[in-house]
Design a protein around this motif. Structure first.
Motif, PDB file in Angstrom:
ATOM      1  N   ILE A  38      43.925  40.465  47.451  1.00  0.00           N
ATOM      2  CA  ILE A  38      43.900  40.111  46.028  1.00  0.00           C
ATOM      3  C   ILE A  38      45.303  39.774  45.511  1.00  0.00           C
ATOM      4  CG2 ILE A  38      43.245  40.935  43.701  1.00  0.00           C
ATOM      5  CD1 ILE A  38      40.878  40.267  45.609  1.00  0.00           C
ATOM      6  N   ALA A  78      46.347  36.386  43.541  1.00  0.00           N
ATOM      7  CA  ALA A  78      47.098  36.352  42.277  1.00  0.00           C
ATOM      8  C   ALA A  78      48.241  35.347  42.379  1.00  0.00           C
ATOM      9  CB  ALA A  78      47.613  37.750  41.936  1.00  0.00           C
ATOM     10  N   ILE A 124      46.932  31.562  42.157  1.00  0.00           N
ATOM     11  CA  ILE A 124      46.178  31.051  41.008  1.00  0.00           C
ATOM     12  C   ILE A 124      46.953  29.977  40.236  1.00  0.00           C
ATOM     13  CG2 ILE A 124      45.273  31.666  38.732  1.00  0.00           C
ATOM     14  CD1 ILE A 124      44.136  34.209  39.965  1.00  0.00           C
ATOM     15  N   LEU A 145      36.575  35.443  38.250  1.00  0.00           N
ATOM     16  CA  LEU A 145      36.938  36.605  39.060  1.00  0.00           C
ATOM     17  C   LEU A 145      36.173  37.832  38.594  1.00  0.00           C
ATOM     18  CD1 LEU A 145      40.813  35.994  38.755  1.00  0.00           C
ATOM     19  CD2 LEU A 145      39.274  35.136  40.548  1.00  0.00           C
ATOM     20  N   LEU A 165      45.840  40.160  37.963  1.00  0.00           N
ATOM     21  CA  LEU A 165      44.829  39.137  37.670  1.00  0.00           C
ATOM     22  C   LEU A 165      44.671  38.957  36.161  1.00  0.00           C
ATOM     23  CD1 LEU A 165      42.091  39.862  40.381  1.00  0.00           C
ATOM     24  CD2 LEU A 165      43.913  38.156  40.425  1.00  0.00           C
ATOM     25  N   GLU A 168      47.221  36.571  34.931  1.00  0.00           N
ATOM     26  CA  GLU A 168      46.872  35.166  35.232  1.00  0.00           C
ATOM     27  C   GLU A 168      45.809  34.670  34.257  1.00  0.00           C
ATOM     28  OE1 GLU A 168      48.625  33.409  37.262  1.00  0.00           O
ATOM     29  OE2 GLU A 168      49.745  35.179  37.912  1.00  0.00           O
ATOM     30  N   LEU A 183      38.284  36.478  33.951  1.00  0.00           N
ATOM     31  CA  LEU A 183      38.288  37.741  34.702  1.00  0.00           C
ATOM     32  C   LEU A 183      37.315  38.712  34.050  1.00  0.00           C
ATOM     33  CD1 LEU A 183      39.546  39.853  36.701  1.00  0.00           C
ATOM     34  CD2 LEU A 183      41.255  40.310  34.927  1.00  0.00           C
TER      35      LEU A 183
END
Ligand code: ADP
Ligand code: GLC
Length: 476
Positions: free
Chosen positions: A304, A308, A311, A323, A335, A338, A348
């Motif tokens: 992950i 990140a 992205i 996500l 995340l 982002e 997300l």
């Protein structure tokens, strides 16, 4: 043949990951092979609720200090025996972690009790039920094999779903295990002066399996062997990799009640309603660019951090992200940064949502699985079945289930997705760009979707391999 399965999770009752899906799907898959599988599970609240009508088949006057029972019933279509020990398992939420997010301090007691009770059932001491073989999954159940080895009983198979979780405890716990003193040895449960539940199972099992052929090879080396590669090399003659399947009744885009619009490989145009629904759920702007999804535990295993880092450059190229997942706080925060930097392009949803995971597979163009290691992986197989093309790291079961769209595979018309190696942000970005280039061309993308949806991800082949393994070990 009757097989007792011992696993600490069972879909849909208790699930933290793929182990639950596998334990939940195997009984039906094996029934088709003439194997009757009965599932022994800890009596978590969700299990006891599902077994409200169950029969009590055994009373323990005392198990780890308090009375306990074994219940027998049917839950979620599976024959279940549950260890009802409220002092150990009557805890809601994650089966291994307390509300503070840390391991329960008595996990050694909880899963030692689970394994010793499984051993009693395996030996036929309960309810006149005599299994021909016991199949124990991961560290939580692995000691069942040690009980069979030291105390007698039918042959035991131990399946490794993830070698990163080994059940390591101090030696002072040993007297609670119910094993004879000679089990505290290099050939048994002892591990660098302490205890390893998984190692105890691997050292004593009649056979060891893991969930893909590639991972079976990888764990023989120091990198993926995680300290157990020496033992695994010594036991190589009884180690095999049997690929997981998926439950194609639950994961079927033609009949999935959780998605906006059902579809098949012949009606891919109908998928666009699901893509819209997905974009809405994740607050993404509607556009035709490549929409990449992730459904995952947010951990280093799953790469992950690499995601990140990838992205921002990919968003600049026109890629969007949906996500879904949860896990380590640092990764959730990375995340989230982002997502807030790229509103409308990176959505997300932090949490665990089984229903939403179906919406994601039905609507995304691609499902990204950039794992550093992956014993099997199920989300890429859900992606194949739903025509969300997998973009995966070339490791473990990911390497075994996805055919990379290289020139040869494209020319032969067999590609089903995209692989990247090594496990780095750059390689991942490159693979997503390859996917994007094909996606822009339309026709070739659909050809890949059709290949993916035609891939056999069912349990049929692997269930036959488990059945063959069981018969080779038992006289039945
Ligand atoms: P692992 O068991 O290592 O987590 P797998 O790919 O074998 O990886 O299995 C993960 C399972 O958990 C899949 O069924 C996947 O769809 C599901 N899953 C993971 N995270 C989530 C989430 N946040 N919401 C819903 N389902 C999830
Ligand atoms: C583990 C592994 C995963 C595998 C699952 C089911 O959680 O991490 O790769 O698919 O078990 O076997």
């Amino acid at each position: 043949m009757i097989v007792l399965s011992a696993a600490s999770e069972l879909y849909p009752l208790v699930k933290t990951g793929g182990l639950a899906d596998v334990a939940g799907a195997l009984p039906a898959a094996l029934a088709a092979q003439g194997v009757r599988m009965v599932s022994f599970v800890p009596g978590y609240p969700a299990v006891l609720t599902a077994l409200a009508e169950a029969e009590v088949v055994h009373h323990f006057p005392e198990l780890m200090g308090e009375p306990a029972r074994i219940l027998k019933g049917v839950a979620a279509g599976v024959e279940v025996l549950a260890l009802d020990a409220p002092h150990l398992f009557n805890r809601a939420g994650n089966p291994y972690l307390g509300p503070d997010g840390r391991d329960w301090p008595d996990n050694a007691q909880r899963f030692a009790a689970f394994s010793s009770a499984a051993a009693m059932v395996a030996r036929g001491l309960i309810a006149g039920f005599q299994p021909d073989l016991v199949h124990a999954h991961d560290w939580q159940a692995a000691l069942t094999a040690a009980h069979m080895h030291y105390g007698g009983g039918p042959p035991a198979v131990v399946t490794i779903h993830n070698l990163a979780f080994q059940g390591l405890f101090p030696a002072s716990v040993f007297p609670l295990l119910g094993l004879p003193p000679q089990a505290f040895a290099v050939e048994g449960v002892e591990y660098y002066g302490g205890l390893s539940f998984l190692k105890g199972g691997l050292a004593t099992a009649a056979a060891i399996t893991t969930v893909s052929p590639s991972y079976a090879e990888e764990i023989l080396g120091p990198r993926e062997g995680m300290g157990l590669d020496g033992l695994l090399r010594a036991r190589e003659s009884v180690l095999t990799g049997i690929l997981n399947g998926i439950d194609t009744r639950i994961w079927d885009p033609a009949s999935d009640p959780l998605i906006a619009q059902s579809y098949t490989a012949k009606s891919l145009a109908r998928r666009s309603a699901n893509r819209k629904a997905l974009a809405r759920r994740f607050n993404l702007k509607a556009d035709d660019g490549l929409l990449v999804a992730v459904v995952s535990r947010f951990t280093a295993q799953k790469g992950i951090d690499l995601l990140a880092a990838a992205i921002a450059p990919l968003v600049r190229d026109g890629v969007s992200f949906a996500l879904l997942g949860s896990g380590e706080r640092g990764l959730e925060e990375a995340l989230a940064r982002e997502a807030s930097a790229q509103p409308g392009r990176v959505g997300l949803i932090t949490g665990y949502d089984e229903a939403l995971s179906h919406v994601v597979q039905a609507g995304a163009d691609a499902i990204l699985v950039p794992s550093r290691f992956e014993p099997c992986g199920l989300t890429q197989m859900y992606g194949l079945r739903y025509g969300a093309l997998p973009i995966v790291a070339r490791v473990g079961g990911l390497a075994d289930t996805v055919i990379d769209a290289n020139e040869a595979a494209l020319a032969a018309g067999v590609a089903t997705g995209f692989q990247h190696a090594p496990e780095s942000a750059d390689a991942l970005i490159h693979a997503v760009r390859r996917a994007q280039a094909l996606h822009r061309r339309g026709g070739p993308w659909q050809a890949l979707q059709k290949n993916a949806m035609a891939a056999d991800v069912s349990w049929a082949r692997s269930a036959a391999r488990y059945a063959a393994l069981y018969s080779s070990l038992s006289k039945v």
